[in-house]
Design a protein around this motif. Structure first.
Motif, PDB file in Angstrom:
ATOM      1  N   ALA A  47       0.833  -1.206   0.000  1.00 16.20           N
ATOM      2  CA  ALA A  47       0.000   0.000   0.000  1.00 16.20           C
ATOM      3  C   ALA A  47       0.863   1.251   0.000  1.00 16.20           C
ATOM      4  CB  ALA A  47      -0.935  -0.001   1.211  1.00 16.20           C
ATOM      5  N   ALA A  48       1.950   1.230   0.773  1.00 12.75           N
ATOM      6  CA  ALA A  48       2.846   2.384   0.820  1.00 12.75           C
ATOM      7  C   ALA A  48       3.532   2.597  -0.522  1.00 12.75           C
ATOM      8  CB  ALA A  48       3.889   2.194   1.921  1.00 12.75           C
ATOM      9  N   ALA A  49       3.942   1.502  -1.167  1.00  9.70           N
ATOM     10  CA  ALA A  49       4.619   1.602  -2.462  1.00  9.70           C
ATOM     11  C   ALA A  49       3.685   2.173  -3.527  1.00  9.70           C
ATOM     12  CB  ALA A  49       5.134   0.233  -2.889  1.00  9.70           C
ATOM     13  N   GLU A  50       2.453   1.694  -3.563  1.00 10.66           N
ATOM     14  CA  GLU A  50       1.492   2.176  -4.553  1.00 10.66           C
ATOM     15  C   GLU A  50       1.182   3.653  -4.341  1.00 10.66           C
ATOM     16  OE1 GLU A  50      -1.771  -0.474  -4.041  1.00 10.66           O
ATOM     17  OE2 GLU A  50      -0.793  -2.151  -5.094  1.00 10.66           O
ATOM     18  N   ALA A  51       1.015   4.054  -3.081  1.00 12.23           N
ATOM     19  CA  ALA A  51       0.723   5.454  -2.786  1.00 12.23           C
ATOM     20  C   ALA A  51       1.927   6.339  -3.088  1.00 12.23           C
ATOM     21  CB  ALA A  51       0.311   5.602  -1.318  1.00 12.23           C
ATOM     22  N   ALA A  52       3.134   5.825  -2.828  1.00 12.82           N
ATOM     23  CA  ALA A  52       4.350   6.594  -3.113  1.00 12.82           C
ATOM     24  C   ALA A  52       4.491   6.845  -4.611  1.00 12.82           C
ATOM     25  CB  ALA A  52       5.571   5.855  -2.570  1.00 12.82           C
ATOM     26  N   GLU A  53       4.180   5.832  -5.415  1.00 10.03           N
ATOM     27  CA  GLU A  53       4.270   5.998  -6.875  1.00 10.03           C
ATOM     28  C   GLU A  53       3.309   7.092  -7.350  1.00 10.03           C
ATOM     29  OE1 GLU A  53       4.244   3.310 -10.961  1.00 10.03           O
ATOM     30  OE2 GLU A  53       3.561   2.436  -9.070  1.00 10.03           O
ATOM     31  N   LYS A  54       2.109   7.078  -6.808  1.00 11.55           N
ATOM     32  CA  LYS A  54       1.131   8.101  -7.181  1.00 11.55           C
ATOM     33  C   LYS A  54       1.564   9.493  -6.741  1.00 11.55           C
ATOM     34  CE  LYS A  54      -2.852   4.990  -7.078  1.00 11.55           C
ATOM     35  NZ  LYS A  54      -4.125   4.639  -6.371  1.00 11.55           N
ATOM     36  N   ALA A  55       2.242   9.554  -5.588  1.00  9.96           N
ATOM     37  CA  ALA A  55       2.663  10.846  -5.039  1.00  9.96           C
ATOM     38  C   ALA A  55       3.962  11.351  -5.663  1.00  9.96           C
ATOM     39  CB  ALA A  55       2.829  10.733  -3.524  1.00  9.96           C
ATOM     40  N   GLY A  56       4.629  10.500  -6.440  1.00 13.43           N
ATOM     41  CA  GLY A  56       5.896  10.900  -7.033  1.00 13.43           C
ATOM     42  C   GLY A  56       7.050  10.895  -6.051  1.00 13.43           C
ATOM     43  N   VAL A  57       6.957   9.989  -5.063  1.00 10.35           N
ATOM     44  CA  VAL A  57       8.009   9.838  -4.058  1.00 10.35           C
ATOM     45  C   VAL A  57       8.610   8.447  -4.209  1.00 10.35           C
ATOM     46  CG1 VAL A  57       8.516   9.775  -1.582  1.00 10.35           C
ATOM     47  CG2 VAL A  57       6.819  11.384  -2.450  1.00 10.35           C
ATOM     48  N   GLU A  58       9.922   8.352  -4.215  1.00  7.70           N
ATOM     49  CA  GLU A  58      10.561   7.035  -4.329  1.00  7.70           C
ATOM     50  C   GLU A  58      10.403   6.266  -3.022  1.00  7.70           C
ATOM     51  OE1 GLU A  58      14.293   6.798  -6.828  1.00  7.70           O
ATOM     52  OE2 GLU A  58      14.286   8.942  -6.344  1.00  7.70           O
ATOM     53  N   PHE A  59      10.452   4.946  -3.149  1.00  4.67           N
ATOM     54  CA  PHE A  59      10.117   4.099  -2.000  1.00  4.67           C
ATOM     55  C   PHE A  59      10.991   2.858  -1.972  1.00  4.67           C
ATOM     56  CE2 PHE A  59       7.637   0.538  -0.224  1.00  4.67           C
ATOM     57  CZ  PHE A  59       7.373   1.036   1.045  1.00  4.67           C
ATOM     58  N   LEU A  60      11.352   2.429  -0.774  1.00  9.20           N
ATOM     59  CA  LEU A  60      12.014   1.146  -0.566  1.00  9.20           C
ATOM     60  C   LEU A  60      11.191   0.316   0.408  1.00  9.20           C
ATOM     61  CD1 LEU A  60      15.854   1.827  -0.123  1.00  9.20           C
ATOM     62  CD2 LEU A  60      14.798   0.320  -1.811  1.00  9.20           C
ATOM     63  N   PRO A  61      10.910  -0.952   0.062  1.00  9.16           N
ATOM     64  CA  PRO A  61      10.253  -1.815   1.040  1.00  9.16           C
ATOM     65  C   PRO A  61      11.220  -2.105   2.171  1.00  9.16           C
ATOM     66  CG  PRO A  61      10.983  -3.109  -0.834  1.00  9.16           C
ATOM     67  CD  PRO A  61      11.243  -1.663  -1.183  1.00  9.16           C
ATOM     68  N   GLY A  62      10.690  -2.198   3.366  1.00  9.98           N
ATOM     69  CA  GLY A  62      11.567  -2.438   4.500  1.00  9.98           C
ATOM     70  C   GLY A  62      10.867  -3.139   5.644  1.00  9.98           C
ATOM     71  N   MET A  63      11.646  -3.399   6.679  1.00 11.38           N
ATOM     72  CA  MET A  63      11.146  -3.994   7.917  1.00 11.38           C
ATOM     73  C   MET A  63      12.207  -3.764   8.986  1.00 11.38           C
ATOM     74  SD  MET A  63      10.094  -7.987   8.690  1.00 11.38           S
ATOM     75  CE  MET A  63      11.795  -8.599   8.587  1.00 11.38           C
TER      76      MET A  63
END
Length: 288
Positions: A47-63
């Motif tokens: 969900a965070a990755a999909e929203a980041a793409e829409k917002a134009g913010v790069e994203f890395l999955p993490g834990m």
């Protein structure tokens, strides 16, 4: 300067903001990239990755992984791993078995401390229909407004309950670090200066411990963290340079559950993690 935040929590673990909403907040804060690093859970990454793409913010999955190391707990920020890789799936099954184990007994222990809590009450706080875990208990306790932040709930209720029931164990760092590598991710020691970290050791002992973790597979450590003292920050920089560790950094943002710490900027604007950290991490993950 383009800035990032590589240590952020959502309400999937012990933050207060939904994963998708973090992307909008990152954009609002002027961040170029962020990573979602919920405690021992990856359920919010998509969900965070999909929203980041829409917002134009790069994203890395993490834990943010909880690990046992020589009789103490440490937190390891894991970034850029392939969630579908067999090595990660094996590790994740073991982690979730720990976090989801014996929940009714944990609730009963806390109830005996005089807290108005029951299994039915906690069920309402399960994360998006997922199995009950310790974070569902924490979210329910937060709703009782016993404290103005989440940490005392762990200190006074959840951690003592786990200890009393013999559940205060985690996967070891020695086991976990190679599996994250196999899944193409990188690993970084979080907040070395804290109790869940290497607090109480001398600088020489901390150096020895970090070097040993590095030899086990630890890639780096947090160069920036909101409540580092100047000496902590100098030591982190010294270790990164001396042993060619990968620098990371983040605010450990928890929203309302950790007041005073803002995403991207830390405490009263005392942080600015450079975008170059993100570029380096993303490039290294792609090579694996």
């Amino acid at each position: 300067m383009k800035t990032i935040d590589l240590h952020v929590h959502s309400d999937i673990s012990d933050g207060s903001i939904r994963p998708a909403e973090l992307a909008g907040l990152a954009k609002q804060c002027g961040l170029s990239a962020f990573a979602l690093t919920d405690h021992d859970v990856i359920a919010g990454n998509q969900a965070a990755a999909e929203a980041a793409e829409k917002a134009g913010v790069e994203f890395l999955p993490g834990m943010e992984l909880t690990a046992d190391y020589h009789g103490r707990k440490i937190h390891i920020v894991c970034l850029g791993f392939d969630e579908t890789h067999p090595a990660f799936r094996m590790l994740y099954r073991r982690i979730r078995a720990i976090k989801e184990g014996r929940i009714p007994e944990l609730i009963d222990f806390i109830q005996q401390k005089g807290v108005d809590i029951s299994l039915d009450q906690v069920r309402a706080y399960a994360s998006e229909g997922r199995p009950l875990d310790r974070y569902a208990i924490m979210r329910y306790l937060v709703s009782l407004h016993l404290y103005d932040r989440a940490q005392p709930l762990w200190d006074h209720y959840l951690d003592p309950a786990a200890s009393a029931l013999g559940l205060d164990f985690s996967i070891t760092a020695e086991e976990a670090l190679p599996l994250i590598h196999e899944a193409g991710g990188i690993t970084s020691l979080a907040h070395f200066h804290k109790e869940i970290g290497l607090k109480g050791l001398t600088r020489k002992e901390q150096e020895t411990a970090i070097l040993q973790l590095h030899q086990m597979g630890l890639d780096g450590m947090e160069r920036y963290y909101p409540n580092y003292t100047p000496d902590d920050a100098d030591f982190a920089g010294y270790m990164i340079e001396k042993y060619d560790l990968l620098p990371t950094g983040g605010t450990d943002f928890h929203g309302e559950n950790r007041p005073g710490v803002e995403m991207g900027t830390g405490i009263a604007g005392n942080m600015a993690v450079p975008y170059s950290f993100f570029s380096c991490i993303a490039a290294r993950c792609r090579k694996k």
